[in-house]
Design a protein around this motif. Structure first.
Motif, PDB file in Angstrom:
ATOM      1  N   ARG A 168       0.857  -1.187   0.000  1.00 66.93           N
ATOM      2  CA  ARG A 168       0.000   0.000   0.000  1.00 66.93           C
ATOM      3  C   ARG A 168       0.893   1.237   0.000  1.00 66.93           C
ATOM      4  NH1 ARG A 168      -5.055  -0.951   0.206  1.00 66.93           N
ATOM      5  NH2 ARG A 168      -5.719   1.038   1.020  1.00 66.93           N
ATOM      6  N   ALA A 169       0.402   2.264  -0.651  1.00 63.78           N
ATOM      7  CA  ALA A 169       1.134   3.529  -0.692  1.00 63.78           C
ATOM      8  C   ALA A 169       1.089   4.194   0.682  1.00 63.78           C
ATOM      9  CB  ALA A 169       0.517   4.448  -1.740  1.00 63.78           C
ATOM     10  N   ARG A 170       2.214   4.772   1.081  1.00 62.42           N
ATOM     11  CA  ARG A 170       2.293   5.571   2.308  1.00 62.42           C
ATOM     12  C   ARG A 170       2.035   7.028   1.912  1.00 62.42           C
ATOM     13  NH1 ARG A 170       4.959   3.144   6.647  1.00 62.42           N
ATOM     14  NH2 ARG A 170       6.065   5.061   7.103  1.00 62.42           N
ATOM     15  N   PRO A 171       1.816   7.912   2.871  1.00 67.40           N
ATOM     16  CA  PRO A 171       1.400   9.295   2.567  1.00 67.40           C
ATOM     17  C   PRO A 171       2.153  10.036   1.465  1.00 67.40           C
ATOM     18  CG  PRO A 171       1.167   8.904   4.889  1.00 67.40           C
ATOM     19  CD  PRO A 171       1.823   7.662   4.314  1.00 67.40           C
ATOM     20  N   ASN A 213      -3.950  -2.040  -3.103  1.00 67.72           N
ATOM     21  CA  ASN A 213      -2.707  -2.798  -2.965  1.00 67.72           C
ATOM     22  C   ASN A 213      -2.040  -2.766  -4.326  1.00 67.72           C
ATOM     23  OD1 ASN A 213      -2.523  -3.740  -0.290  1.00 67.72           O
ATOM     24  ND2 ASN A 213      -4.141  -5.204  -0.698  1.00 67.72           N
ATOM     25  N   LEU A 214      -0.825  -2.271  -4.364  1.00 71.44           N
ATOM     26  CA  LEU A 214      -0.101  -2.101  -5.616  1.00 71.44           C
ATOM     27  C   LEU A 214       0.872  -3.252  -5.825  1.00 71.44           C
ATOM     28  CD1 LEU A 214       0.688   1.664  -5.040  1.00 71.44           C
ATOM     29  CD2 LEU A 214      -1.099   0.714  -6.526  1.00 71.44           C
ATOM     30  N   PRO A 215       0.973  -3.778  -7.048  1.00 66.87           N
ATOM     31  CA  PRO A 215       1.924  -4.856  -7.318  1.00 66.87           C
ATOM     32  C   PRO A 215       3.354  -4.334  -7.459  1.00 66.87           C
ATOM     33  CG  PRO A 215       0.265  -4.682  -9.076  1.00 66.87           C
ATOM     34  CD  PRO A 215       0.080  -3.525  -8.162  1.00 66.87           C
ATOM     35  N   VAL A 216       4.239  -4.837  -6.602  1.00 65.00           N
ATOM     36  CA  VAL A 216       5.663  -4.520  -6.672  1.00 65.00           C
ATOM     37  C   VAL A 216       6.311  -5.616  -7.508  1.00 65.00           C
ATOM     38  CG1 VAL A 216       7.796  -4.182  -5.352  1.00 65.00           C
ATOM     39  CG2 VAL A 216       5.607  -3.431  -4.395  1.00 65.00           C
ATOM     40  N   THR A 217       6.947  -5.229  -8.618  1.00 65.06           N
ATOM     41  CA  THR A 217       7.504  -6.225  -9.533  1.00 65.06           C
ATOM     42  C   THR A 217       9.027  -6.303  -9.509  1.00 65.06           C
ATOM     43  OG1 THR A 217       7.442  -4.616 -11.334  1.00 65.06           O
ATOM     44  CG2 THR A 217       5.536  -6.088 -11.089  1.00 65.06           C
ATOM     45  N   ASN A 218       9.679  -5.345  -8.850  1.00 69.63           N
ATOM     46  CA  ASN A 218      11.136  -5.389  -8.743  1.00 69.63           C
ATOM     47  C   ASN A 218      11.569  -4.554  -7.549  1.00 69.63           C
ATOM     48  OD1 ASN A 218      13.799  -5.968  -9.299  1.00 69.63           O
ATOM     49  ND2 ASN A 218      13.994  -4.493 -10.959  1.00 69.63           N
ATOM     50  N   PHE A 226      11.417   2.672  -1.515  1.00 69.62           N
ATOM     51  CA  PHE A 226      10.867   1.611  -0.672  1.00 69.62           C
ATOM     52  C   PHE A 226      10.118   2.204   0.523  1.00 69.62           C
ATOM     53  CE2 PHE A 226      11.621  -1.473   2.827  1.00 69.62           C
ATOM     54  CZ  PHE A 226      10.894  -2.536   2.321  1.00 69.62           C
ATOM     55  N   GLU A 227      10.616   3.307   1.055  1.00 68.90           N
ATOM     56  CA  GLU A 227      10.007   3.943   2.220  1.00 68.90           C
ATOM     57  C   GLU A 227       8.603   4.466   1.939  1.00 68.90           C
ATOM     58  OE1 GLU A 227      13.126   4.649   1.191  1.00 68.90           O
ATOM     59  OE2 GLU A 227      14.257   3.732   2.831  1.00 68.90           O
ATOM     60  N   HIS A 228       8.228   4.607   0.685  1.00 72.48           N
ATOM     61  CA  HIS A 228       6.904   5.120   0.335  1.00 72.48           C
ATOM     62  C   HIS A 228       5.856   4.024   0.232  1.00 72.48           C
ATOM     63  CE1 HIS A 228       8.492   9.139  -1.465  1.00 72.48           C
ATOM     64  NE2 HIS A 228       8.935   8.896  -0.260  1.00 72.48           N
ATOM     65  N   LEU A 229       6.257   2.791   0.585  1.00 75.30           N
ATOM     66  CA  LEU A 229       5.337   1.654   0.526  1.00 75.30           C
ATOM     67  C   LEU A 229       5.255   0.948   1.869  1.00 75.30           C
ATOM     68  CD1 LEU A 229       6.584   0.100  -2.821  1.00 75.30           C
ATOM     69  CD2 LEU A 229       4.495   1.444  -2.490  1.00 75.30           C
ATOM     70  N   ALA A 230       4.092   0.389   2.141  1.00 79.37           N
ATOM     71  CA  ALA A 230       3.896  -0.460   3.320  1.00 79.37           C
ATOM     72  C   ALA A 230       3.549  -1.847   2.800  1.00 79.37           C
ATOM     73  CB  ALA A 230       2.768   0.087   4.191  1.00 79.37           C
ATOM     74  N   LEU A 231       4.424  -2.810   3.090  1.00 82.64           N
ATOM     75  CA  LEU A 231       4.194  -4.174   2.619  1.00 82.64           C
ATOM     76  C   LEU A 231       3.018  -4.811   3.336  1.00 82.64           C
ATOM     77  CD1 LEU A 231       7.813  -5.622   2.518  1.00 82.64           C
ATOM     78  CD2 LEU A 231       6.454  -4.744   0.627  1.00 82.64           C
ATOM     79  N   ASP A 232       2.335  -5.675   2.636  1.00 85.35           N
ATOM     80  CA  ASP A 232       1.282  -6.479   3.237  1.00 85.35           C
ATOM     81  C   ASP A 232       1.920  -7.328   4.339  1.00 85.35           C
ATOM     82  OD1 ASP A 232      -0.348  -8.935   3.617  1.00 85.35           O
ATOM     83  OD2 ASP A 232      -1.599  -8.002   2.075  1.00 85.35           O
ATOM     84  N   ASP A 282       7.403  -7.470   7.046  1.00 83.30           N
ATOM     85  CA  ASP A 282       7.084  -6.116   7.500  1.00 83.30           C
ATOM     86  C   ASP A 282       8.013  -5.644   8.611  1.00 83.30           C
ATOM     87  OD1 ASP A 282       5.452  -8.231   8.674  1.00 83.30           O
ATOM     88  OD2 ASP A 282       4.528  -6.669   9.892  1.00 83.30           O
ATOM     89  N   ARG A 283       8.395  -6.508   9.541  1.00 84.35           N
ATOM     90  CA  ARG A 283       9.312  -6.073  10.617  1.00 84.35           C
ATOM     91  C   ARG A 283      10.690  -5.747  10.065  1.00 84.35           C
ATOM     92  NH1 ARG A 283       7.716  -9.996  15.599  1.00 84.35           N
ATOM     93  NH2 ARG A 283       5.786  -8.903  16.098  1.00 84.35           N
ATOM     94  N   LYS A 284      11.178  -6.578   9.157  1.00 80.94           N
ATOM     95  CA  LYS A 284      12.491  -6.305   8.554  1.00 80.94           C
ATOM     96  C   LYS A 284      12.455  -4.997   7.772  1.00 80.94           C
ATOM     97  CE  LYS A 284      13.990 -11.043   8.277  1.00 80.94           C
ATOM     98  NZ  LYS A 284      14.445 -12.146   7.462  1.00 80.94           N
TER      99      LYS A 284
END
Length: 110
Positions: A24-27, A45-50, A80-86, A92-94
């Motif tokens: 998901r996109a962060r602010p 939820n956005l697909p991250v492909t790389n 990477f900081e602009h996304l929140a992983l599912d 997510d912790r890493k």
């Protein structure tokens, strides 16, 4: 310093192994998506492909597949900081630890 780079490389490998990821996109990215792509993309939820390391100044970057929202500009590369992983990926912790360390190590903008 070597430990930090090996931790970053290990995170990249784990993220790549899990591709495609949903995030998901962060602010900071939400506003950009609303203005340039669509409100639906900003809420989805956005697909991250790389995932790749863009060096010390930019850090980890992610390529998003936005084909369903914007066929004429199907790919977007974002920090990477602009996304929140599912949370279902178990990464997510890493990723949060990486963000915290990156925020302390990043040079301050003037």
């Amino acid at each position: 310093m070597h430990c930090r780079s090996s931790n970053k490389q290990k995170l990249i490998e784990e993220l790549r192994f899990a591709l495609p990821l949903k995030a998901r996109a962060r602010p900071p990215l939400i506003e950009r998506l609303r203005k340039t792509i669509s409100r639906d993309a900003a809420r989805s939820n956005l697909p991250v492909t790389n995932v790749f390391d863009a060096g010390e100044n930019l850090g980890l970057m992610c390529q998003l597949d936005l084909t369903q929202y914007c066929p004429q500009a199907p790919h977007l590369v974002v920090p990477f900081e602009h996304l929140a992983l599912d949370r279902g990926y178990g990464l997510d912790r890493k990723s949060q630890r990486y963000r915290r360390r990156g925020a302390r190590a990043a040079p301050q903008a003037s």
